[in-house]
Design an enzyme around this catalytic site. Structure first.
Site, PDB file in Angstrom:
ATOM      1  N   MET A  30      95.332   9.900  -8.205  1.00  0.00           N
ATOM      2  CA  MET A  30      95.373   9.189  -7.203  1.00  0.00           C
ATOM      3  C   MET A  30      95.508   9.882  -5.841  1.00  0.00           C
ATOM      4  O   MET A  30      96.399   9.360  -4.975  1.00  0.00           O
ATOM      5  CB  MET A  30      96.659   8.185  -7.416  1.00  0.00           C
ATOM      6  CG  MET A  30      96.449   7.243  -8.562  1.00  0.00           C
ATOM      7  SD  MET A  30      94.968   6.226  -8.703  1.00  0.00           S
ATOM      8  CE  MET A  30      95.235   4.895  -7.634  1.00  0.00           C
ATOM      9  N   HIS A  62      85.469   5.144 -12.207  1.00  0.00           N
ATOM     10  CA  HIS A  62      85.825   4.042 -11.422  1.00  0.00           C
ATOM     11  C   HIS A  62      85.596   2.561 -11.969  1.00  0.00           C
ATOM     12  O   HIS A  62      84.679   2.326 -12.623  1.00  0.00           O
ATOM     13  CB  HIS A  62      85.315   4.255 -10.133  1.00  0.00           C
ATOM     14  CG  HIS A  62      85.712   3.010  -8.936  1.00  0.00           C
ATOM     15  ND1 HIS A  62      86.878   3.173  -8.370  1.00  0.00           N
ATOM     16  CD2 HIS A  62      85.048   1.900  -8.604  1.00  0.00           C
ATOM     17  CE1 HIS A  62      86.954   2.285  -7.469  1.00  0.00           C
ATOM     18  NE2 HIS A  62      85.814   1.438  -7.633  1.00  0.00           N
TER      19      HIS A  62
HETATM   20  C1  GRF Z   1      91.350   3.649 -14.755  1.00  0.00           C
HETATM   21  O1  GRF Z   1      91.084   2.587 -14.443  1.00  0.00           O
HETATM   22  C2  GRF Z   1      90.374   4.578 -13.857  1.00  0.00           C
HETATM   23  O2  GRF Z   1      89.205   3.937 -13.854  1.00  0.00           O
HETATM   24  C3  GRF Z   1      90.947   4.592 -12.570  1.00  0.00           C
HETATM   25  O3  GRF Z   1      92.267   4.910 -12.833  1.00  0.00           O
HETATM   26  C4  GRF Z   1      92.456   4.355 -14.093  1.00  0.00           C
HETATM   27  C5  GRF Z   1      93.299   5.254 -14.664  1.00  0.00           C
HETATM   28  O4  GRF Z   1      93.726   5.109 -16.201  1.00  0.00           O
HETATM   29  N1  GRF Z   1      90.419   5.718 -11.767  1.00  0.00           N
HETATM   30  P1  GRF Z   1      94.376   6.147 -17.156  1.00  0.00           P
HETATM   31  O5  GRF Z   1      95.511   6.770 -16.437  1.00  0.00           O
HETATM   32  O6  GRF Z   1      93.411   6.870 -17.780  1.00  0.00           O
HETATM   33  O7  GRF Z   1      95.010   5.003 -18.261  1.00  0.00           O
END
Ligand code: GRF
Length: 219
Positions: free
Chosen positions: A93, A112
């Site tokens: 993030m 994404h």
């Molecule tokens: C996923 O929905 C991805 O598309 C987005 O962040 C989320 C990550 O989920 N970029 P996780 O941590 O892999 O469970």
């Protein structure tokens, strides 16, 4: 057997995509080796998953660094020290600056939860629901200087139902994310991804019919 592709995973949260990659490697469907898992958050559950599988983890709290550049310099140092060829963003993030992108040009993938170029940015599933689309999905793409923008590698579509909530739609999309991230990395590992400006050409795409989109049937 050829050497597995050395990858580094960057995450900030629950790490279900990391888990899917770990599982695909274990099943022999993905010829990659996770050299390091880096999180900017010490409490990311993805770190627990990594440790459970004996993978090296590093926490790099972005708040400890005076600038984005200093933070990224540390990320680059760690990734290079682990001889990572492909950087896999899995729910990471933090926005990455051109300095980081240049260090791994065309060697960074992101996932994404939308059919890009629709609904970039945060809360993509909410955006899709609010816009009333009938088909949503997920996209794996190479990262360039713009957010959720680089060349598209694999996409998967899911239906949107009238009674969907952000949660139900996210769960449906996430199941596809887990499938296509490993596929995209495997295509890279096989040397089958060629970038032509904004487009990715998958070499011998006909050999991988499961990459093609299937529309919902009438059943
Ligand atoms: C996923 O929905 C991805 O598309 C987005 O962040 C989320 C990550 O989920 N970029 P996780 O941590 O892999 O469970």
């Amino acid at each position: 057997m050829t050497t597995p592709l050395p990858i580094g995973v960057l995450l900030s949260g629950s790490g279900t995509n990391l888990q899917a990659i770990i599982d695909a490697i274990a099943r022999g469907e993905l010829a990659a080796a996770i050299k390091v898992v880096i999180s900017n958050r010490a409490d990311a559950y993805g770190l627990v998953r990594a440790r459970q599988h004996g993978l090296p983890t590093v926490v790099v709290p972005h708040k400890d660094f005076p600038t984005r550049e200093a933070f990224e310099a540390e990320l680059i140092r760690i990734l290079q020290a682990h001889h990572v060829e492909l950087v896999v963003l899995a729910g990471f993030m933090r926005l990455l600056s051109p300095v980081f992108i240049r260090a791994f040009r065309q060697r960074i993938m992101n996932i994404h939860p939308a059919l890009l170029p629709a609904f970039p940015g945060t809360h993509a599933q909410r955006q899709a629901l609010e816009r009333g689309v009938r088909i949503a999905g997920a996209t794996v793409h190479f990262v360039d200087e713009e957010m959720d923008h680089g060349p598209i590698i694999v996409q998967a579509a899911v239906p949107v139902y009238p009674d969907d909530t952000e949660e139900t739609l996210s769960t449906r999309i996430l199941a596809q994310e887990h499938r296509i991230y490993a596929q995209a990395i495997q295509l890279y590992a096989e040397g089958r991804l060629q970038i032509d400006k904004q487009k990715v050409i998958v070499l011998d795409e006909r050999q991988s019919p499961n990459l093609a989109l299937r529309s919902p049937t009438s059943a």
